[in-house]
Design a protein around this motif. Structure first.
Motif, PDB file in Angstrom:
ATOM      1  N   ASP A   1      -3.107  -4.449  13.993  1.00 12.85           N
ATOM      2  CA  ASP A   1      -3.881  -3.495  14.784  1.00 12.85           C
ATOM      3  C   ASP A   1      -2.997  -2.601  15.638  1.00 12.85           C
ATOM      4  O   ASP A   1      -3.270  -1.424  15.809  1.00 12.85           O
ATOM      5  N   SER A   2      -1.935  -3.170  16.192  1.00 13.52           N
ATOM      6  CA  SER A   2      -1.105  -2.385  17.095  1.00 13.52           C
ATOM      7  C   SER A   2       0.269  -2.068  16.528  1.00 13.52           C
ATOM      8  O   SER A   2       0.955  -1.195  17.038  1.00 13.52           O
TER       9      SER A   2
ATOM     10  N   THR B   1       2.768  -3.957  16.762  1.00 14.58           N
ATOM     11  CA  THR B   1       3.788  -4.540  17.625  1.00 14.58           C
ATOM     12  C   THR B   1       4.105  -5.970  17.219  1.00 14.58           C
ATOM     13  O   THR B   1       3.388  -6.581  16.442  1.00 14.58           O
TER      14      THR B   1
END
Length: 108
Positions: free
Chosen positions: A88-89, A91
């Motif tokens: 989703d990110s 990261t």
């Protein structure tokens, strides 16, 4: 003040990111009503679970195996090329980590 407390809550685990329309109808004591609509654009966050590979993404399995010798030295519980990704990110930042031993065996 009543209308200031109207809130929208979506309880689905994986909601669809499509627009929502909410129609509010207000009726006075004389029976007169008026409607107003609200358009909500739903932004989905954390839609996909993180990816964790204890043995690195370069192998077929995501698991890691090792052997611990009693009274021996400490061992690693993950491979040196462990890999984690939050789709989703994008990261590699963890907010928490839980380790569970699923078959603990104690000897007397």
């Amino acid at each position: 003040n009543l209308l200031r407390n109207v809130k929208y809550v979506n309880t689905l685990q994986n909601p669809m990111p499509s627009p929502r329309t909410v129609i509010l109808t207000v009726t006075d004591v004389g029976g007169h009503s008026v409607q107003s609509s609200i358009s909500l654009d739903l932004l989905v966050l954390n839609q996909f679970p993180p990816l964790l590979d204890l043995d690195g993404f370069d192998t077929v399995s995501r698991n890691f195996e090792t052997i611990f010798l009693e009274n021996g030295n400490a061992i690693s519980l993950v491979g040196s090329d462990i890999s984690f990704m939050d789709p989703d990110s994008g990261t590699r930042t963890l907010s928490s980590l839980t380790i569970s031993i699923i078959n603990p065996i104690d000897s007397p």
